[in-house]
Design a protein around this motif. Structure first.
Motif, mmCIF file in Angstrom:
data_model
loop_
_atom_site.group_PDB
_atom_site.id
_atom_site.type_symbol
_atom_site.label_atom_id
_atom_site.label_comp_id
_atom_site.label_asym_id
_atom_site.label_seq_id
_atom_site.Cartn_x
_atom_site.Cartn_y
_atom_site.Cartn_z
ATOM 1 N N PHE A 28 0.795 -1.228 0.000
ATOM 2 C CA PHE A 28 0.000 0.000 0.000
ATOM 3 C C PHE A 28 0.829 1.280 0.000
ATOM 4 O O PHE A 28 0.270 2.369 -0.077
ATOM 5 C CB PHE A 28 -0.940 0.016 1.217
ATOM 6 C CG PHE A 28 -1.846 -1.175 1.283
ATOM 7 C CD1 PHE A 28 -2.828 -1.388 0.333
ATOM 8 C CD2 PHE A 28 -1.707 -2.104 2.314
ATOM 9 C CE1 PHE A 28 -3.664 -2.501 0.400
ATOM 10 C CE2 PHE A 28 -2.530 -3.206 2.400
ATOM 11 C CZ PHE A 28 -3.507 -3.415 1.436
ATOM 12 N N GLY A 29 2.132 1.162 0.114
ATOM 13 C CA GLY A 29 2.979 2.346 0.153
ATOM 14 C C GLY A 29 3.221 2.813 1.576
ATOM 15 O O GLY A 29 2.479 2.452 2.500
ATOM 16 N N PRO A 30 4.263 3.637 1.795
ATOM 17 C CA PRO A 30 4.568 4.107 3.153
ATOM 18 C C PRO A 30 3.486 5.036 3.676
ATOM 19 O O PRO A 30 3.013 5.916 2.961
ATOM 20 C CB PRO A 30 5.902 4.846 2.981
ATOM 21 C CG PRO A 30 5.944 5.235 1.533
ATOM 22 C CD PRO A 30 5.221 4.155 0.795
ATOM 23 N N PRO A 31 3.077 4.871 4.937
ATOM 24 C CA PRO A 31 2.067 5.786 5.517
ATOM 25 C C PRO A 31 2.690 7.143 5.788
ATOM 26 O O PRO A 31 3.884 7.242 6.079
ATOM 27 C CB PRO A 31 1.659 5.094 6.815
ATOM 28 C CG PRO A 31 2.849 4.269 7.185
ATOM 29 C CD PRO A 31 3.472 3.831 5.881
ATOM 30 N N PRO A 32 1.916 8.215 5.702
ATOM 31 C CA PRO A 32 2.446 9.560 5.993
ATOM 32 C C PRO A 32 2.728 9.716 7.479
ATOM 33 O O PRO A 32 2.255 8.938 8.314
ATOM 34 C CB PRO A 32 1.327 10.491 5.530
ATOM 35 C CG PRO A 32 0.089 9.677 5.629
ATOM 36 C CD PRO A 32 0.506 8.263 5.316
ATOM 37 N N GLU A 33 3.486 10.774 7.820
ATOM 38 C CA GLU A 33 3.891 10.979 9.204
ATOM 39 C C GLU A 33 2.771 11.506 10.086
ATOM 40 O O GLU A 33 2.902 11.506 11.308
ATOM 41 C CB GLU A 33 5.083 11.938 9.265
ATOM 42 C CG GLU A 33 6.349 11.366 8.634
ATOM 43 C CD GLU A 33 7.547 12.255 8.870
ATOM 44 O OE1 GLU A 33 7.364 13.350 9.437
ATOM 45 O OE2 GLU A 33 8.657 11.863 8.496
ATOM 46 N N ASP A 34 1.666 11.974 9.496
ATOM 47 C CA ASP A 34 0.604 12.544 10.329
ATOM 48 C C ASP A 34 -0.357 11.494 10.876
ATOM 49 O O ASP A 34 -1.340 11.817 11.534
ATOM 50 C CB ASP A 34 -0.173 13.607 9.550
ATOM 51 C CG ASP A 34 -0.880 13.034 8.315
ATOM 52 O OD1 ASP A 34 -0.813 11.798 8.100
ATOM 53 O OD2 ASP A 34 -1.486 13.826 7.569
ATOM 54 N N ALA A 40 -4.899 7.081 -1.662
ATOM 55 C CA ALA A 40 -4.377 6.139 -2.653
ATOM 56 C C ALA A 40 -4.278 4.737 -2.081
ATOM 57 O O ALA A 40 -4.527 3.740 -2.774
ATOM 58 C CB ALA A 40 -3.011 6.606 -3.151
ATOM 59 N N ALA A 41 -3.904 4.645 -0.798
ATOM 60 C CA ALA A 41 -3.817 3.326 -0.164
ATOM 61 C C ALA A 41 -5.209 2.707 -0.019
ATOM 62 O O ALA A 41 -5.403 1.509 -0.251
ATOM 63 C CB ALA A 41 -3.140 3.446 1.192
ATOM 64 N N THR A 42 -6.192 3.537 0.376
ATOM 65 C CA THR A 42 -7.568 3.039 0.505
ATOM 66 C C THR A 42 -8.093 2.563 -0.839
ATOM 67 O O THR A 42 -8.735 1.497 -0.941
ATOM 68 C CB THR A 42 -8.477 4.142 1.066
ATOM 69 O OG1 THR A 42 -7.974 4.553 2.336
ATOM 70 C CG2 THR A 42 -9.902 3.649 1.224
ATOM 71 N N ASP A 43 -7.821 3.343 -1.890
ATOM 72 C CA ASP A 43 -8.261 2.947 -3.232
ATOM 73 C C ASP A 43 -7.590 1.649 -3.672
ATOM 74 O O ASP A 43 -8.237 0.776 -4.262
ATOM 75 C CB ASP A 43 -7.937 4.075 -4.222
ATOM 76 C CG ASP A 43 -8.401 3.752 -5.624
ATOM 77 O OD1 ASP A 43 -9.623 3.675 -5.844
ATOM 78 O OD2 ASP A 43 -7.527 3.567 -6.509
ATOM 79 N N ARG A 44 -6.301 1.533 -3.357
ATOM 80 C CA ARG A 44 -5.565 0.312 -3.699
ATOM 81 C C ARG A 44 -6.190 -0.903 -3.015
ATOM 82 O O ARG A 44 -6.391 -1.951 -3.623
ATOM 83 C CB ARG A 44 -4.114 0.488 -3.271
ATOM 84 C CG ARG A 44 -3.260 -0.768 -3.307
ATOM 85 C CD ARG A 44 -2.815 -1.078 -4.696
ATOM 86 N NE ARG A 44 -1.722 -2.042 -4.692
ATOM 87 C CZ ARG A 44 -1.519 -2.931 -5.643
ATOM 88 N NH1 ARG A 44 -2.343 -2.970 -6.686
ATOM 89 N NH2 ARG A 44 -0.507 -3.758 -5.594
#
Length: 365
Positions: A28-34, A40-44
């Motif tokens: 899903f890719g790296p999560p943001p720091e916040d 994009a991860a949810t869509d994936r």
């Protein structure tokens, strides 16, 4: 991974991607720091779930892949929110193999603590300090830098006042793929935080019993200052005392400032939530941290644990240590110790050992 992120994957592509993913971050890719979950991860996840759902997958296929996808998605959301904790029973570095020796010991503001055992060459106990989020890796690095500096440049006779840094290393979680800076520290047995001491003595500790805590705390911050380190978070939760042995260890050096250290700002990076009233003005103003910063906070800790019971002479001494302007406060904790001893002798006479105890169990909030 196959190149279909912008469109609907086929069942075969989705099954292959889930099977090949080493963890949720890769999928899903790296999560943001916040701490948020990126759209994009949810869509994936939704595209993969539609392709693998048993209702739409080829007959008799997809159930196992859909289950694994769901597990990876749950882990990903936990990682984005602060990390799922420790998932491996053993940890191996270049020099040591650690065995996780039980469930999580404690949950701090930034990191979780886990019990460890390792051979050196006999079995020794230790504690793994692991941040819940990779965005706090810099705080863990600051702690490791500070502890090394105090050990190398501080007085050898005062080493017991700071935790023993066994090792610091980057840990990649096998389940999530997240990389976090881990610190392994010597384990403390029989110690209580000053917050626990105050809860066990709600009317405040007798000032004659707080004397040894005050003296040792001045040694701890004074020795750190001589090594070029400001702790920056001397609050009751970070001051640990051993009642029977009159021992003290100043823990959690994540907010420390080390002189001339790379990537270290000159000011204290953050305050401990709920303890803002114990900090001197220069911290909120983001001015450079000074030895006087720690002396102010150490004194406030003593005022906290005695709950207003300090006699007049010691209250005056404490006021001099907590003046608003840092340049008017004492800056050398070791020299200040001598002044405190003089005040104590005039007040209580020659120093003598007073047994101190804690109730069992310690009251919890």
């Amino acid at each position: 991974m196959t190149g279909h992120r912008g469109g609907a994957p086929t069942f075969e592509d989705a099954e292959r991607d889930v099977a090949m993913a080493s963890g949720p971050v890769e999928l899903f890719g790296p999560p943001p720091e916040d701490g948020s979950v990126p759209p994009a991860a949810t869509d994936r996840y939704r595209r993969l779930a539609r392709a693998l759902h048993p209702d739409s997958a080829p007959r008799g296929r997809g159930a196992a892949s859909f289950t694994r996808l769901t597990e990876l998605w749950d882990l990903y959301r936990e990682t984005a929110a602060g990390g799922p904790g420790l998932t491996e029973p053993t940890l191996a570095t270049r020099t040591r193999v650690y065995r996780v020796d039980g469930p999580r010991l404690a949950r701090g503001h930034v990191a979780d603590l886990y019990p460890l055992r390792h051979r050196a060459p006999e079995w020794r106990e230790a504690v793994l300090k692991l941040p819940r989020s990779p965005r706090d890796n810099d705080l863990m690095e600051a702690e490791a830098t500070a502890l090394r500096r105090v050990r190398e440049r501080g007085h050898e006779r005062y080493r017991a006042f700071v935790p023993d840094l066994v090792e610091s290393f980057r840990h990649r979680d096998a389940a999530t793929g997240a990389e976090r800076r881990a610190n392994v520290l010597g384990r403390l047995r029989g110690f209580h935080t000053l917050d626990e001491v105050r809860r066990a003595h709600p009317d405040g500790v007798d000032p004659r019993d707080a004397v040894w805590m005050w003296r040792r705390l001045l040694v701890a911050v004074g020795n750190a200052a001589h090594a070029g380190v400001v702790h920056g978070a001397v609050v009751p939760e970070h001051v640990m005392v051993h009642p029977g042995e009159h021992g003290l260890v100043l823990v959690d050096w994540c907010y420390s400032v080390t002189a001339h250290a790379p990537r270290t700002a000159p000011h204290v990076p953050a305050t401990v939530p709920g303890r803002e009233d114990l900090y001197p003005p220069e911290v909120a103003a983001r001015r450079p941290a000074l030895p006087q910063t720690d002396i102010h906070m150490a004194t406030r800790c003593v005022e906290y644990v005695t709950a207003g019971r300090l006699p007049r002479r010691l209250r005056a001494f404490a006021r001099g240590c907590t003046l608003p302007a840092p340049e008017r406060r004492p800056r050398d904790g070791l020299a200040l110790l001598r002044e405190l001893d003089e005040a104590l002798e005039r007040l209580y006479g020659p120093r003598r050992f007073r047994p101190f105890s804690m109730p069992d169990p310690v009251p919890r909030p």
